[in-house]
Design a protein around this motif. Structure first.
Motif, PDB file in Angstrom:
ATOM      1  N   LEU A   1      -5.836   3.365  17.348  1.00 19.67           N
ATOM      2  CA  LEU A   1      -7.248   3.712  17.557  1.00 19.67           C
ATOM      3  C   LEU A   1      -8.073   3.740  16.284  1.00 19.67           C
ATOM      4  O   LEU A   1      -9.296   3.700  16.331  1.00 19.67           O
ATOM      5  N   LEU A   2      -7.410   3.836  15.148  1.00 25.45           N
ATOM      6  CA  LEU A   2      -8.138   3.934  13.882  1.00 25.45           C
ATOM      7  C   LEU A   2      -8.303   2.550  13.267  1.00 25.45           C
ATOM      8  O   LEU A   2      -7.458   1.675  13.443  1.00 25.45           O
ATOM      9  N   GLY A   3      -9.406   2.389  12.532  1.00 23.34           N
ATOM     10  CA  GLY A   3      -9.695   1.084  11.935  1.00 23.34           C
ATOM     11  C   GLY A   3      -8.923   0.851  10.644  1.00 23.34           C
ATOM     12  O   GLY A   3      -8.134   1.691  10.196  1.00 23.34           O
ATOM     13  N   PRO A   4      -9.177  -0.316  10.025  1.00 23.65           N
ATOM     14  CA  PRO A   4      -8.418  -0.694   8.827  1.00 23.65           C
ATOM     15  C   PRO A   4      -8.682   0.210   7.620  1.00 23.65           C
ATOM     16  O   PRO A   4      -7.858   0.293   6.719  1.00 23.65           O
ATOM     17  N   GLY A   5      -9.817   0.921   7.634  1.00 15.73           N
ATOM     18  CA  GLY A   5     -10.134   1.789   6.486  1.00 15.73           C
ATOM     19  C   GLY A   5      -9.544   3.187   6.584  1.00 15.73           C
ATOM     20  O   GLY A   5      -9.739   3.999   5.678  1.00 15.73           O
ATOM     21  N   ALA A   6      -8.802   3.467   7.652  1.00 17.01           N
ATOM     22  CA  ALA A   6      -8.265   4.816   7.839  1.00 17.01           C
ATOM     23  C   ALA A   6      -7.060   5.063   6.936  1.00 17.01           C
ATOM     24  O   ALA A   6      -6.379   4.126   6.521  1.00 17.01           O
ATOM     25  N   LEU A   7      -6.819   6.337   6.661  1.00 16.76           N
ATOM     26  CA  LEU A   7      -5.597   6.731   5.956  1.00 16.76           C
ATOM     27  C   LEU A   7      -4.942   7.847   6.758  1.00 16.76           C
ATOM     28  O   LEU A   7      -5.610   8.826   7.112  1.00 16.76           O
ATOM     29  N   VAL A   8      -3.653   7.688   7.035  1.00 16.01           N
ATOM     30  CA  VAL A   8      -2.935   8.704   7.801  1.00 16.01           C
ATOM     31  C   VAL A   8      -1.815   9.270   6.940  1.00 16.01           C
ATOM     32  O   VAL A   8      -0.893   8.543   6.541  1.00 16.01           O
ATOM     33  N   VAL A   9      -1.901  10.564   6.652  1.00 14.79           N
ATOM     34  CA  VAL A   9      -0.799  11.237   5.964  1.00 14.79           C
ATOM     35  C   VAL A   9       0.136  11.766   7.047  1.00 14.79           C
ATOM     36  O   VAL A   9      -0.276  12.561   7.895  1.00 14.79           O
ATOM     37  N   MET A  10       1.363  11.283   7.036  1.00 13.86           N
ATOM     38  CA  MET A  10       2.347  11.683   8.053  1.00 13.86           C
ATOM     39  C   MET A  10       3.336  12.635   7.387  1.00 13.86           C
ATOM     40  O   MET A  10       4.129  12.224   6.537  1.00 13.86           O
ATOM     41  N   ALA A  11       3.287  13.918   7.773  1.00 12.49           N
ATOM     42  CA  ALA A  11       4.159  14.929   7.166  1.00 12.49           C
ATOM     43  C   ALA A  11       5.338  15.220   8.086  1.00 12.49           C
ATOM     44  O   ALA A  11       5.145  15.615   9.239  1.00 12.49           O
ATOM     45  N   GLU A  12       6.535  15.022   7.588  1.00 13.27           N
ATOM     46  CA  GLU A  12       7.752  15.324   8.361  1.00 13.27           C
ATOM     47  C   GLU A  12       8.681  16.163   7.488  1.00 13.27           C
ATOM     48  O   GLU A  12       8.978  15.821   6.357  1.00 13.27           O
TER      49      GLU A  12
ATOM     50  N   GLN B   1       5.759   1.319   9.030  1.00 12.66           N
ATOM     51  CA  GLN B   1       5.541   0.094   8.245  1.00 12.66           C
ATOM     52  C   GLN B   1       4.060  -0.188   8.013  1.00 12.66           C
ATOM     53  O   GLN B   1       3.708  -1.058   7.224  1.00 12.66           O
ATOM     54  N   ASP B   2       3.194   0.520   8.719  1.00 11.65           N
ATOM     55  CA  ASP B   2       1.744   0.256   8.629  1.00 11.65           C
ATOM     56  C   ASP B   2       1.234   0.704   7.261  1.00 11.65           C
ATOM     57  O   ASP B   2       1.528   1.829   6.827  1.00 11.65           O
ATOM     58  N   ASN B   3       0.469  -0.146   6.599  1.00  8.17           N
ATOM     59  CA  ASN B   3       0.072   0.214   5.228  1.00  8.17           C
ATOM     60  C   ASN B   3      -1.024   1.273   5.158  1.00  8.17           C
ATOM     61  O   ASN B   3      -1.408   1.695   4.073  1.00  8.17           O
ATOM     62  N   ARG B   4      -1.497   1.760   6.317  1.00 10.47           N
ATOM     63  CA  ARG B   4      -2.443   2.892   6.316  1.00 10.47           C
ATOM     64  C   ARG B   4      -1.706   4.236   6.297  1.00 10.47           C
ATOM     65  O   ARG B   4      -2.333   5.285   6.229  1.00 10.47           O
ATOM     66  N   VAL B   5      -0.362   4.177   6.362  1.00  3.66           N
ATOM     67  CA  VAL B   5       0.423   5.420   6.491  1.00  3.66           C
ATOM     68  C   VAL B   5       1.034   5.824   5.158  1.00  3.66           C
ATOM     69  O   VAL B   5       1.657   5.019   4.460  1.00  3.66           O
ATOM     70  N   ASN B   6       0.837   7.095   4.825  1.00  2.00           N
ATOM     71  CA  ASN B   6       1.509   7.679   3.670  1.00  2.00           C
ATOM     72  C   ASN B   6       2.493   8.717   4.217  1.00  2.00           C
ATOM     73  O   ASN B   6       2.094   9.789   4.656  1.00  2.00           O
TER      74      ASN B   6
END
Ligand SMILES: C[S@@+](CC[C@H](N)C(=O)[O-])C[C@H]1O[C@@H](n2cnc3c(N)ncnc32)[C@H](O)[C@@H]1O
Length: 225
Positions: free
Chosen positions: A82-93, A115-120
């Motif tokens: 749902l998020l566009g190419p400019g989004a950044l998602v910090v995924m905390a596990e 693998q998505d390059n918007r994910v940290n």
């Protein structure tokens, strides 16, 4: 019936139990001390957590999103859709083995969102991020346990406490959204959200999405100012 195959286990840091991963054919199960925390066949409400939230923020320029709890990656994958190419998602596990499982046997379940390059991806207690960042996120999505009632980790109670909610409020930008998944409704928690200053929309969503199933609760809490 095909028997379950044990694939691995991990200790949940901070007073948590033992997580284990099991497989039966194409179906996967993550359990806490033997009780099912989630099953790969049932993820409608995990998807909905991202869908209900991202609908409110996707049109913002370069939205920043923090997700707590990778699990099988369904919420993360739904947010990325749902998020566009400019989004950044910090995924905390919190649990390193869960990240390994998502890079290994679970990778294809949700289309390999790590693998998505918007994910940290960060191996950390999401609460540690929340309490140190101020006015950073357009949305914070929490699915770290069974909800405010807990199951996996006593230390997560703090996230749902007034102190934790104050920290989440502060970590959000104006009009930012805190979204919280729960297996069951919880009036005290909903009240606490309101007392923190959030405008609260409480939704019941189906465990299997359009295929029905049990009902889970999602609170969408907006920081109005
Ligand atoms: C129910 S699963 C999340 C399911 C996920 N929404 C999905 O779509 O697959 C909960 C996850 O939260 C992680 N977790 C528990 N406490 C955490 C914390 N304090 N910070 C970050 N992750 C946490 C668990 O290890 C587990 O991977």
């Amino acid at each position: 019936m095909m028997p379950w195959e044990f694939l691995g286990s991990a200790h949940v840091p901070g007073n948590g139990g033992k997580l284990s991963l099991h497989k039966r054919g194409g179906e996967f199960s993550i359990r806490v001390d033997g009780r099912e925390l989630m099953n790969s066949r049932v993820h409608g409400s995990e998807d909905a957590l991202a869908e209900l939230t991202c609908a409110r923020i996707a049109d913002r320029p370069s939205p920043r999103v923090l997700i707590g709890g990778l699990g099988m990656g369904y919420t993360l994958a739904a947010a990325l859709r749902l998020l566009g190419p400019g989004a950044l998602v910090v995924m905390a596990e919190l649990v390193p083995e869960v990240v390994n499982w998502n890079q290994g046997p679970l990778a294809d379940l949700a289309g390999n969102p790590l693998q998505d390059n918007r994910v940290n991806i960060r191996i950390i207690d999401v609460g540690e991020i929340i309490k140190t960042e101020h006015q950073v996120y357009d949305a914070i999505l929490l699915d770290v346990d069974n909800g405010p009632e807990g199951l996996a980790r006593k230390g997560n109670d703090r996230l749902y406490s007034r102190t934790g909610l104050d920290a989440a409020f502060a970590a959000l930008r104006t009009a930012g959204v805190l979204a919280v998944w729960s297996a069951v409704p919880n009036k005290d928690f909903a009240l606490r959200l309101r007392q923190t200053g959030f405008k609260v929309d409480e939704q019941r969503v189906r465990a299997r999405g359009s295929s029905g199933g049990g009902q889970h609760t999602i609170w969408i809490a907006e920081r109005a100012s």
